[in-house]
Every structure is written in structure tokens, then in C-alpha cells.
Write an enzyme that holds these catalytic residues in place. Structure first.
Site, PDB file in Angstrom:
ATOM      1  N   GLU A 169     -36.474   7.108  31.417  1.00 46.75           N
ATOM      2  CA  GLU A 169     -36.759   6.442  32.706  1.00 46.75           C
ATOM      3  C   GLU A 169     -35.459   6.023  33.403  1.00 46.75           C
ATOM      4  OE1 GLU A 169     -39.739   3.870  30.693  1.00 46.75           O
ATOM      5  OE2 GLU A 169     -41.002   4.399  32.386  1.00 46.75           O
ATOM      6  N   ALA A 209     -37.077   1.121  25.321  1.00 50.86           N
ATOM      7  CA  ALA A 209     -37.164  -0.314  25.034  1.00 50.86           C
ATOM      8  C   ALA A 209     -37.113  -0.515  23.523  1.00 50.86           C
ATOM      9  CB  ALA A 209     -38.466  -0.859  25.597  1.00 50.86           C
ATOM     10  N   GLU A 231     -44.191   7.053  24.854  1.00 51.05           N
ATOM     11  CA  GLU A 231     -44.914   5.775  24.894  1.00 51.05           C
ATOM     12  C   GLU A 231     -46.379   5.911  24.499  1.00 51.05           C
ATOM     13  OE1 GLU A 231     -42.558   6.619  27.001  1.00 51.05           O
ATOM     14  OE2 GLU A 231     -41.527   4.873  27.835  1.00 51.05           O
ATOM     15  N   GLY A 266     -37.928   4.476  27.806  1.00 48.54           N
ATOM     16  CA  GLY A 266     -37.121   3.822  28.838  1.00 48.54           C
ATOM     17  C   GLY A 266     -35.772   4.488  29.042  1.00 48.54           C
TER      18      GLY A 266
HETATM   19  N1  DAK Z   1     -36.474   0.350  19.262  1.00 47.00           N
HETATM   20  C1  DAK Z   1     -35.846  -0.279  18.236  1.00 47.00           C
HETATM   21  N2  DAK Z   1     -35.203   0.385  17.248  1.00 47.00           N
HETATM   22  C2  DAK Z   1     -35.212   1.730  17.284  1.00 47.00           C
HETATM   23  C3  DAK Z   1     -35.847   2.451  18.310  1.00 47.00           C
HETATM   24  C4  DAK Z   1     -36.489   1.698  19.364  1.00 47.00           C
HETATM   25  N3  DAK Z   1     -37.058   2.269  20.440  1.00 47.00           N
HETATM   26  N4  DAK Z   1     -35.685   3.770  18.074  1.00 47.00           N
HETATM   27  C5  DAK Z   1     -34.970   3.858  16.934  1.00 47.00           C
HETATM   28  N5  DAK Z   1     -34.671   2.633  16.466  1.00 47.00           N
HETATM   29  C6  DAK Z   1     -33.915   2.283  15.267  1.00 47.00           C
HETATM   30  C7  DAK Z   1     -34.702   2.570  14.008  1.00 47.00           C
HETATM   31  O1  DAK Z   1     -35.573   1.495  13.713  1.00 47.00           O
HETATM   32  C8  DAK Z   1     -33.577   2.691  12.994  1.00 47.00           C
HETATM   33  O2  DAK Z   1     -33.126   1.397  12.629  1.00 47.00           O
HETATM   34  P1  DAK Z   1     -32.934   0.991  11.073  1.00 47.00           P
HETATM   35  O3  DAK Z   1     -34.258   1.215  10.445  1.00 47.00           O
HETATM   36  O4  DAK Z   1     -31.870   1.950  10.590  1.00 47.00           O
HETATM   37  O5  DAK Z   1     -32.501  -0.429  11.118  1.00 47.00           O
HETATM   38  C9  DAK Z   1     -32.468   3.358  13.781  1.00 47.00           C
HETATM   39  O6  DAK Z   1     -32.773   3.130  15.162  1.00 47.00           O
HETATM   40  C10 DAK Z   1     -32.407   4.858  13.559  1.00 47.00           C
HETATM   41  O7  DAK Z   1     -33.690   5.368  13.792  1.00 47.00           O
HETATM   42  P2  DAK Z   1     -34.436   6.335  12.753  1.00 47.00           P
HETATM   43  O8  DAK Z   1     -34.060   5.990  11.357  1.00 47.00           O
HETATM   44  O9  DAK Z   1     -35.888   6.340  13.104  1.00 47.00           O
HETATM   45  O10 DAK Z   1     -33.748   7.739  13.100  1.00 47.00           O
HETATM   46  P3  DAK Z   1     -34.423   9.171  13.139  1.00 47.00           P
HETATM   47  O11 DAK Z   1     -33.310  10.127  13.434  1.00 47.00           O
HETATM   48  O12 DAK Z   1     -35.260   9.427  11.925  1.00 47.00           O
HETATM   49  O13 DAK Z   1     -35.418   9.137  14.390  1.00 47.00           O
HETATM   50  C11 DAK Z   1     -36.074   8.711  16.689  1.00 47.00           C
HETATM   51  C12 DAK Z   1     -34.908   8.924  15.694  1.00 47.00           C
HETATM   52  C13 DAK Z   1     -35.456   8.283  18.016  1.00 47.00           C
HETATM   53  C14 DAK Z   1     -36.825  10.007  16.870  1.00 47.00           C
HETATM   54  C15 DAK Z   1     -37.029   7.623  16.125  1.00 47.00           C
HETATM   55  O14 DAK Z   1     -36.247   6.464  15.763  1.00 47.00           O
HETATM   56  C16 DAK Z   1     -38.040   7.205  17.130  1.00 47.00           C
HETATM   57  O15 DAK Z   1     -39.060   7.870  17.322  1.00 47.00           O
HETATM   58  N6  DAK Z   1     -37.816   6.063  17.772  1.00 47.00           N
HETATM   59  C17 DAK Z   1     -38.745   5.476  18.737  1.00 47.00           C
HETATM   60  C18 DAK Z   1     -38.525   6.083  20.114  1.00 47.00           C
HETATM   61  C19 DAK Z   1     -39.546   5.575  21.089  1.00 47.00           C
HETATM   62  O16 DAK Z   1     -40.766   5.515  20.804  1.00 47.00           O
HETATM   63  N7  DAK Z   1     -39.109   5.195  22.291  1.00 47.00           N
HETATM   64  C20 DAK Z   1     -39.964   4.593  23.274  1.00 47.00           C
HETATM   65  C21 DAK Z   1     -39.915   3.084  23.151  1.00 47.00           C
HETATM   66  S1  DAK Z   1     -41.139   2.326  24.140  1.00 47.00           S
HETATM   67  C22 DAK Z   1     -42.763  -1.964  30.123  1.00 47.00           C
HETATM   68  C23 DAK Z   1     -41.598  -1.367  30.540  1.00 47.00           C
HETATM   69  C24 DAK Z   1     -40.992  -0.426  29.744  1.00 47.00           C
HETATM   70  C25 DAK Z   1     -41.528  -0.057  28.527  1.00 47.00           C
HETATM   71  C26 DAK Z   1     -42.697  -0.656  28.113  1.00 47.00           C
HETATM   72  C27 DAK Z   1     -43.318  -1.605  28.912  1.00 47.00           C
HETATM   73  N8  DAK Z   1     -43.397  -2.967  30.936  1.00 47.00           N
HETATM   74  C28 DAK Z   1     -42.787  -3.268  32.248  1.00 47.00           C
HETATM   75  C29 DAK Z   1     -44.549  -3.648  30.502  1.00 47.00           C
HETATM   76  C30 DAK Z   1     -40.825   0.926  27.742  1.00 47.00           C
HETATM   77  C31 DAK Z   1     -41.259   1.279  26.555  1.00 47.00           C
HETATM   78  C32 DAK Z   1     -40.453   2.144  25.675  1.00 47.00           C
HETATM   79  O17 DAK Z   1     -39.376   2.649  25.991  1.00 47.00           O
END
Ligand code: DAK
Length: 256
Positions: A110, A63, A130, A107
Site C-alpha cells: 500500500e 502493519a 490481509e 501495508g
Molecule cells: N508483523 C510483525 N512481524 C512480522 C511481520 C508482520 N507483518 N511479518 C514478519 N514478521 C516477523 C516474524 O514474526 C519474524 O519474527 P521472529 O519470529 O523472528 O521474531 C520475522 O519477521 C521474520 O519472519 P518469518 O520468520 O515469518 O520469515 P519467513 O521468511 O518465513 O516469512 C513472510 C516471511 C513475510 C512471508 C512472513 O513473515 C509473513 O507472511 N508475514 C506476514 C505478512 C503479512 O501478512 N502482512 C500483512 C500485515 S496486515 C488498517 C490499516 C492497515 C492495515 C490494517 C488495518 N486500518 C486502518 C484499520 C494493514 C494491515 C497489514 O498490513
């Protein structure tokens, strides 16, 4: 377009296309994903779907933390306010192949788990981070991961949120095959084409029986299997496949 959707020769291609955010799912992507999956479900000429990501770095990193998480938090338990997808809310018994071209996080993993066949590129990696954001998987991760891999492995991945690489994903049975990135789409297409040679009503019945049956006791599962079999034995494809076998020729499968 946050999502690319096209259909060729009975195969539907769904490509998440937000490379600047590593294919994170924002509300627009989720809406387009829902529309594509519904179109695929309704189209009698589309038999198999392949889901992939548009950029070699990421399949989908989950997400969108900025654009999507606040919306999901606001919706809370009223999940029906979210467009229906294979993550939740959409019954779809046609087979779906995930072609995992890079990071599959949160996600994104998922979504992979909601697909039936999973082909990974060598550079793919998988994780459910998450918990590190103080939340938990909300698109079925706690439910589908523990059904896909041994419980202790699922607990390790879900508690710590650490990533595993493609070879480890293969070792634990999370993916069917690992291939070089350059071969990923060709391999997914080859699996899709092989599936298109099998009577599609039979494949759909098997998927429905597997998924619904996993939640049933054995007696109810056997009853469901028998009901679906009744439907298949009356199908044109079954009659054609049986005649073709006896006449030693290739069947002309029509999906009827
Ligand atoms: N969302 C938005 N932008 C993201 C992102 C994300 N999940 N992941 C990466 N980006 C963006 C970064 O902000 C960056 O954008 P700029 O700063 O360049 O504008 C760009 O992608 C490149 O990322 P990085 O600069 O961070 O690149 P790295 O190679 O250093 O790192 C990384 C890549 C994937 C390891 C890192 O970006 C990272 O840890 N990202 C977060 C991944 C994450 O935590 N994913 C889980 C998201 S939470 C629900 C249902 C579903 C959900 C929740 C609730 N309900 C029904 C209530 C689901 C939740 C999730 O999926």
C-alpha cells in the site's frame, strides 16, 4: 530508530528500518514516517523523496501484526487518530519514488502504491495477504491497486492474497522498472536527479492534476488543469525555462 531520514542535494531519503521484523510498521515507525513526510513537504530545498527498506529481504511487510494491528482495530473508523501519511490524511504533491528492495506485502505494498514512481529490485515481490488474516487492506490497497492495474488482476491479488514477483509486477504495470538489487538505489537516485532538473512547481502541479483529476469528471478536471496552468505561467521557473530555450542555454531552475 525505526526510520532513517536524511536529505542530500534536494533528495530526501526515507528508509524503513526494522529489519528484525522485516520492516513491519509499528506505531513508532508510523509516527516517524509521518514526521519525515511532513518535513519533506515543508522543506523548500527538498524536491523528490525516495522511500526504501533497510534490509535486502524486505521493503516492508505491512502493519506489524503484533504491535500495530490491535491499535488500528481499536481506532476503527476514526482514521484521523493515526499520524497522517501518504497512505491517508497527508496531501503531498512533491514526487515520491519507491525503491522496492524486497518483500512489499500488505501495508508495504500500500505504501508502494502511494508513491508515484516505483523501481523494483529483481528479488522484490508484492502482495496483499490481509484477507488471509480475515481482514482487508486498510491503507488504501483496495482503492489504489484497482486504479494502478487492470481490475481482474487487482481482484485476483486482493481475493487470494498471493504474491507476484518483480517481473510480473512490471508486466502488469505496477512498477516502472526492474533492476538488479545492487543497482536499485543508484537507479532510484538517477530518476530523482532527473526529476530535480525539471521545474519542481510544474512536476507538483502535474501530480496534483493527475491525482485529483482521476476522481473528477472531465470538465472539472480540465478546469483544475487550467487553474494550475495559470499559476505555472506566472512562475519564475517558467520565464527562465522559456528564455533559456530561446537563448539555447541550460535553465537555472530555482523552484519559484
Ligand atoms: N508483523 C510483525 N512481524 C512480522 C511481520 C508482520 N507483518 N511479518 C514478519 N514478521 C516477523 C516474524 O514474526 C519474524 O519474527 P521472529 O519470529 O523472528 O521474531 C520475522 O519477521 C521474520 O519472519 P518469518 O520468520 O515469518 O520469515 P519467513 O521468511 O518465513 O516469512 C513472510 C516471511 C513475510 C512471508 C512472513 O513473515 C509473513 O507472511 N508475514 C506476514 C505478512 C503479512 O501478512 N502482512 C500483512 C500485515 S496486515 C488498517 C490499516 C492497515 C492495515 C490494517 C488495518 N486500518 C486502518 C484499520 C494493514 C494491515 C497489514 O498490513
Amino acid at each position: 530508530m525505526a526510520l532513517l531520514y536524511e536529505k542530500r542535494d534536494r533528495i530526501a531519503y526515507i528508509t524503513i528500518n526494522r529489519p528484525r521484523a522485516l520492516n513491519a510498521i509499528d506505531p513508532e515507525t508510523l509516527k516517524e514516517l509521518s514526521e519525515a513526510l511532513i518535513d519533506f513537504r515543508e522543506d523548500n530545498n527538498a524536491w523528490v523523496a525516495i522511500i526504501t527498506g533497510s534490509d535486502r529481504r524486505a521493503f516492508c511487510v505491512g502493519a506489524d501484526i503484533k504491535e500495530m494491528l490491535p491499535v488500528l482495530s481499536d481506532i476503527r473508523n476514526e482514521w484521523w487518530r493515526v499520524p497522517p501519511t501518504i497512505l491517508r490524511g497527508l496531501e503531498l504533491w512533491k514526487p515520491i519514488i519507491a525503491a522496492v528492495n524486497g518483500l512489499a506485502l500488505g501495508g508495504g505494498l500500500e505504501l508502494v502504491l502511494a508513491c508515484d514512481i516505483r523501481i523494483a529490485a529483481e528479488n522484490a515481490s508484492f502482495g496483499v495477504p490481509e484477507v488471509t488474516l480475515g481482514i482487508m487492506p486498510g491503507w488504501g490497497g483496495t482503492q489504489r491497486l484497482v486504479r494502478a492495474v487492470p481490475a481482474a488482476i487487482a481482484a485476483e491479488m486482493l481475493f487470494f492474497g498471493q504474491r507476484i514477483d518483480a517481473q510480473e509486477a512490471y508486466r502488469i504495470g505496477l512498477v516502472n522498472k526492474v533492476v538488479p538489487q545492487a543497482d536499485l538505489m543508484a537507479t532510484a537516485e538517477e530518476w530523482a536527479r532527473r526529476l530535480c532538473e525539471i521545474p519542481p512547481l510544474a512536476v507538483r502541479a502535474v501530480k496534483e492534476a493527475m491525482i485529483k483529476g482521476a476522481e473528477m469528471n472531465l470538465e472539472d478536471g480540465l478546469r483544475l488543469e487550467a487553474k494550475l496552468m495559470d499559476y505555472l505561467v506566472a512562475s519564475e521557473d517558467h520565464k527562465e525555462a522559456r528564455s533559456a530555450f530561446l537563448e539555447k542555454r541550460k535553465p537555472n531552475i530555482r523552484g519559484k
